[in-house]
Design a protein around this motif. Structure first.
Motif, PDB file in Angstrom:
ATOM      1  N   HIS A   5       8.105  18.703   7.220  1.00  0.00           N
ATOM      2  CA  HIS A   5       8.277  17.310   7.672  1.00  0.00           C
ATOM      3  C   HIS A   5       8.681  17.245   9.148  1.00  0.00           C
ATOM      4  O   HIS A   5       8.203  16.392   9.890  1.00  0.00           O
ATOM      5  CB  HIS A   5       9.328  16.608   6.813  1.00  0.00           C
TER       6      HIS A   5
ATOM      7  N   LEU B 230       5.535  10.972  -6.120  1.00  0.00           N
ATOM      8  CA  LEU B 230       6.080  11.277  -4.809  1.00  0.00           C
ATOM      9  C   LEU B 230       7.454  11.893  -5.005  1.00  0.00           C
ATOM     10  O   LEU B 230       8.288  11.352  -5.739  1.00  0.00           O
ATOM     11  CB  LEU B 230       6.197  10.003  -3.968  1.00  0.00           C
TER      12      LEU B 230
ATOM     13  N   GLN C  84       6.816   9.397   6.556  1.00  0.00           N
ATOM     14  CA  GLN C  84       6.441  10.553   7.373  1.00  0.00           C
ATOM     15  C   GLN C  84       6.947  10.408   8.804  1.00  0.00           C
ATOM     16  O   GLN C  84       7.194  11.393   9.484  1.00  0.00           O
ATOM     17  CB  GLN C  84       4.917  10.740   7.383  1.00  0.00           C
TER      18      GLN C  84
ATOM     19  N   GLU D 100       4.181   5.683   2.583  1.00  0.00           N
ATOM     20  CA  GLU D 100       4.339   7.117   2.840  1.00  0.00           C
ATOM     21  C   GLU D 100       4.209   7.431   4.321  1.00  0.00           C
ATOM     22  O   GLU D 100       4.920   8.299   4.839  1.00  0.00           O
ATOM     23  CB  GLU D 100       3.321   7.923   2.041  1.00  0.00           C
ATOM     24  N   ALA D 101       3.326   6.727   5.016  1.00  0.00           N
ATOM     25  CA  ALA D 101       3.183   6.933   6.461  1.00  0.00           C
ATOM     26  C   ALA D 101       4.488   6.577   7.177  1.00  0.00           C
ATOM     27  O   ALA D 101       4.898   7.257   8.125  1.00  0.00           O
ATOM     28  CB  ALA D 101       2.022   6.110   7.009  1.00  0.00           C
TER      29      ALA D 101
ATOM     30  N   ASP E  68       0.838  -1.197   0.000  1.00  0.00           N
ATOM     31  CA  ASP E  68       0.000   0.000   0.000  1.00  0.00           C
ATOM     32  C   ASP E  68       0.879   1.256   0.000  1.00  0.00           C
ATOM     33  O   ASP E  68       1.604   1.512   0.973  1.00  0.00           O
ATOM     34  CB  ASP E  68      -0.906  -0.014   1.231  1.00  0.00           C
ATOM     35  N   PRO E  69       0.841   2.065  -1.076  1.00  0.00           N
ATOM     36  CA  PRO E  69       1.655   3.284  -1.127  1.00  0.00           C
ATOM     37  C   PRO E  69       1.386   4.235   0.044  1.00  0.00           C
ATOM     38  O   PRO E  69       2.305   4.882   0.542  1.00  0.00           O
ATOM     39  CB  PRO E  69       1.263   3.929  -2.457  1.00  0.00           C
ATOM     40  N   LYS E  70       0.150   4.303   0.508  1.00  0.00           N
ATOM     41  CA  LYS E  70      -0.167   5.181   1.637  1.00  0.00           C
ATOM     42  C   LYS E  70       0.530   4.711   2.909  1.00  0.00           C
ATOM     43  O   LYS E  70       0.995   5.522   3.716  1.00  0.00           O
ATOM     44  CB  LYS E  70      -1.672   5.278   1.840  1.00  0.00           C
ATOM     45  N   GLN E  71       0.627   3.411   3.105  1.00  0.00           N
ATOM     46  CA  GLN E  71       1.321   2.884   4.275  1.00  0.00           C
ATOM     47  C   GLN E  71       2.824   3.164   4.173  1.00  0.00           C
ATOM     48  O   GLN E  71       3.465   3.510   5.168  1.00  0.00           O
ATOM     49  CB  GLN E  71       1.054   1.390   4.418  1.00  0.00           C
TER      50      GLN E  71
ATOM     51  N   THR F 206       6.516  15.271  -0.609  1.00  0.00           N
ATOM     52  CA  THR F 206       5.273  15.842  -1.120  1.00  0.00           C
ATOM     53  C   THR F 206       4.935  15.152  -2.433  1.00  0.00           C
ATOM     54  O   THR F 206       5.743  14.409  -2.984  1.00  0.00           O
ATOM     55  CB  THR F 206       5.410  17.373  -1.307  1.00  0.00           C
ATOM     56  N   HIS F 207       3.730  15.408  -2.919  1.00  0.00           N
ATOM     57  CA  HIS F 207       3.325  14.905  -4.235  1.00  0.00           C
ATOM     58  C   HIS F 207       3.342  16.049  -5.229  1.00  0.00           C
ATOM     59  O   HIS F 207       2.844  17.135  -4.942  1.00  0.00           O
ATOM     60  CB  HIS F 207       1.917  14.303  -4.178  1.00  0.00           C
TER      61      HIS F 207
END
Length: 157
Positions: free
Chosen positions: A123, A50, A19, A15-16, A10-13, A44-45
């Motif tokens: 960040h 990304l 972060q 990125e988390a 999962d790309p969101k995971q 950032t996107h």
């Protein structure tokens, strides 16, 4: 990836995880040898990709290597802890990590550097409206890494 049970897709995971980390390592090539540099960064996107931002002195080995090749690798990890066991073979670690590759470019225009530094500061501080003096911007360069591929892996205790 050999251990599919640890793979993060999962790309969101991923990125988390990025972060949450304080340091990202850039992997460069120096005459056929690996050269790894720990860096402060922001993400950032932009234009559907990304992007990772860094700042640097305008001279040095890292910049020389980037000027030689814009293809670069990166790695970041967090939540590292030893998992103890009864035998040495059963010891393990818990962790989360993200690795990837992309193209890096040197940013030298004042507006690009200002944007990069705002992303980096956001960040670490959550604030992206810092006052950045032109004299400060002239003393450094910034780097933008556009991520092409990214993988993640985790082992949670």
């Amino acid at each position: 990836m050999r251990r599919k049970d640890k793979q993060i897709t999962d790309p969101k995971q991923m990125e988390a995880i990025l972060q949450s980390v304080q340091c990202l390592r850039l992997g460069l090539v120096d005459n056929g040898l690996a050269y790894i540099v720990p860096m402060s960064f922001g993400l950032t996107h932009e234009n559907g990709s990304l992007c990772l931002y860094f700042h640097s002195a305008p001279e040095g080995k890292k910049i020389d290597l980037i000027r030689q090749s814009s293809v670069i690798a990166f790695e970041a990890d967090t939540d590292i802890a030893l998992i103890e066991a009864e035998t040495a073979a059963e010891f393990s670690s818990s962790y989360q990590c993200v690795m990837g590759q992309g193209r890096i470019e040197i940013l030298e225009e004042e507006d690009e550097k200002r944007h990069a530094l705002q992303v980096i500061m956001a960040h670490y501080t959550g604030k992206a409206d810092w006052t950045l003096e032109s004299a400060t911007l002239k003393r450094l360069i910034c780097l933008r890494l556009t991520v092409d591929t990214m993988t993640g892996k985790a082992n949670k205790a």
